[in-house]
Scaffold this active site. Structure first.
Site, PDB file in Angstrom:
ATOM      1  N   GLN A 193      -5.131  -1.989   9.066  1.00  0.00           N
ATOM      2  CA  GLN A 193      -4.932  -3.304   8.457  1.00  0.00           C
ATOM      3  C   GLN A 193      -5.561  -4.395   9.337  1.00  0.00           C
ATOM      4  OE1 GLN A 193      -3.367  -3.877   5.367  1.00  0.00           O
ATOM      5  NE2 GLN A 193      -4.241  -5.908   5.702  1.00  0.00           N
ATOM      6  N   ASP A 248     -11.666   2.021   3.088  1.00  0.00           N
ATOM      7  CA  ASP A 248     -11.981   0.598   2.915  1.00  0.00           C
ATOM      8  C   ASP A 248     -13.483   0.392   2.712  1.00  0.00           C
ATOM      9  OD1 ASP A 248      -9.859  -1.177   2.855  1.00  0.00           O
ATOM     10  OD2 ASP A 248      -9.597  -1.207   5.029  1.00  0.00           O
ATOM     11  N   LYS A 301       0.842  -1.202   0.000  1.00  0.00           N
ATOM     12  CA  LYS A 301       0.000   0.000   0.000  1.00  0.00           C
ATOM     13  C   LYS A 301       0.879   1.253   0.000  1.00  0.00           C
ATOM     14  CE  LYS A 301      -3.823  -2.534   1.849  1.00  0.00           C
ATOM     15  NZ  LYS A 301      -4.480  -3.152   2.988  1.00  0.00           N
TER      16      LYS A 301
END
Ligand code: NAP
Length: 285
Positions: free
Chosen positions: A97, A120, A53
């Site tokens: 995460q 997300d 990322k």
């Protein structure tokens, strides 16, 4: 014999689009885009994802802020960090995460992220917006799948779409996105009785179950578009998908490989969401 959908190429194209738009917005509006990535503990797979990322941020010209926290970080400490990032104007998107260590309630953390920075798209507000079709962000993996289907030129309207798997991060939002594109959608899961029969009706089959090579060629309709979200290990420990690629490619018209299919799309769509978040926060249409 199926055409292989090249996820790496489609992902590179999405990142290129994001990089160009980012450069334009920097020139025209002075926009500076930042993504905060939070990782708790030392899970090696999570470490790889976080590094990827960060690299993608560099590729498209975003700033990235990494917060690598100790395995023993408490839920309160993590919530405090999320609240700081919610207020930090340099940060347009926040990604925590997953999975988190078991002493931390993932839901509490997801719910604490400001919906405007929830790139997300896991926050209940964003999940709800997807249901009513008024979303700002789409969850990255299902959005990546839609882009891969689009890349085939196959029109979803009126097609029988079967989604195997009903997780909150893949199966359910995937079904909603296919429905919004006028597919006729069936969702299958571990309690589905006639899985093979239902898969055989699919013009578009999306599989996200986490079972290596579970969907075989005899479960696929001739000419179907087959998208394999799975990331599994085969009997030799080699990365593979939920679909048995060798038998499936004989029946499908288009198929994604694993690796090199859906996997590369997820990060590209994250970059797209981060740019969307930054634009919205800056009031740029
Ligand atoms: P998950 O949360 O474990 O959900 C799996 C789903 O599959 C559940 O709905 C389950 O049904 C269903 N299922 C399990 N066994 C089944 C069977 N035998 N027949 C029919 N349905 C079955 O998994 P996930 O997070 O959605 O992930 C699925 C796969 O996608 C995994 O391999 C994961 O690694 C991969 N993945 C890849 C990406 C990417 O970027 N490429 C992103 C996310 C996930 P029940 O609900 O009835 O239990």
């Amino acid at each position: 014999m199926a055409q292989i959908i090249d996820g790496k190429a489609v992902s590179a194209a999405v990142k290129e689009e994001v990089a160009l738009e980012n450069a334009r917005l920097k020139d025209e509006h002075g926009l500076k885009v930042g993504l905060a990535v939070v990782i708790v503990g030392n899970d090696p797979a999570s470490r790889v994802y976080v590094n990827n990322k960060k690299k993608a941020c560099e590729t498209v010209g975003f700033q990235s802020f990494e917060y690598a926290l100790d395995e023993n970080t408490t839920q309160e400490q993590l919530l405090d960090l999320v609240n700081v990032l919610n207020r930090d104007e340099r940060v347009n998107g926040i990604l925590v995460q997953l999975p988190l260590p078991s002493h931390i309630d993932e839901k509490a953390i997801i719910n604490a992220i400001s919906p405007e920075k929830d790139v997300d798209a896991f926050h209940p507000v964003n999940v709800g917006k997807i249901m009513i079709g008024e979303y700002s962000f789409l969850p990255c993996t299902p959005a990546g799948v839609m882009r891969l289907i689009q890349s085939t030129g196959v029109d979803i309207t009126g097609k029988q779409c079967v989604v195997v798997g009903r997780s909150n991060i893949v199966g359910k939002p995937q079904a909603m996105l296919l429905l919004q594109k006028n597919g006729t959608v069936t969702i299958c899961h571990s309690k589905t009785k006639n899985l093979k029969e239902l898969c055989l009706t699919a013009d578009i089959l999306v599989v996200a179950i986490g079972r290596a090579k579970f969907i075989t060629g005899d479960m696929i309709k001739e000419g179907a578009v087959v998208i394999d979200v799975g990331m599994d290990r085969d009997e030799n420990g080699k990365l593979c998908g939920d679909v048995d690629f060798e038998s499936a490619k004989e029946k499908a018209s288009y198929i994604t490989p694993v690796p090199g299919g859906v996997g590369p799309m997820t990060i590209a769509m994250l970059m797209k969401n981060t740019l969307t978040a930054a634009k919205k926060q800056a009031g740029i249409e």
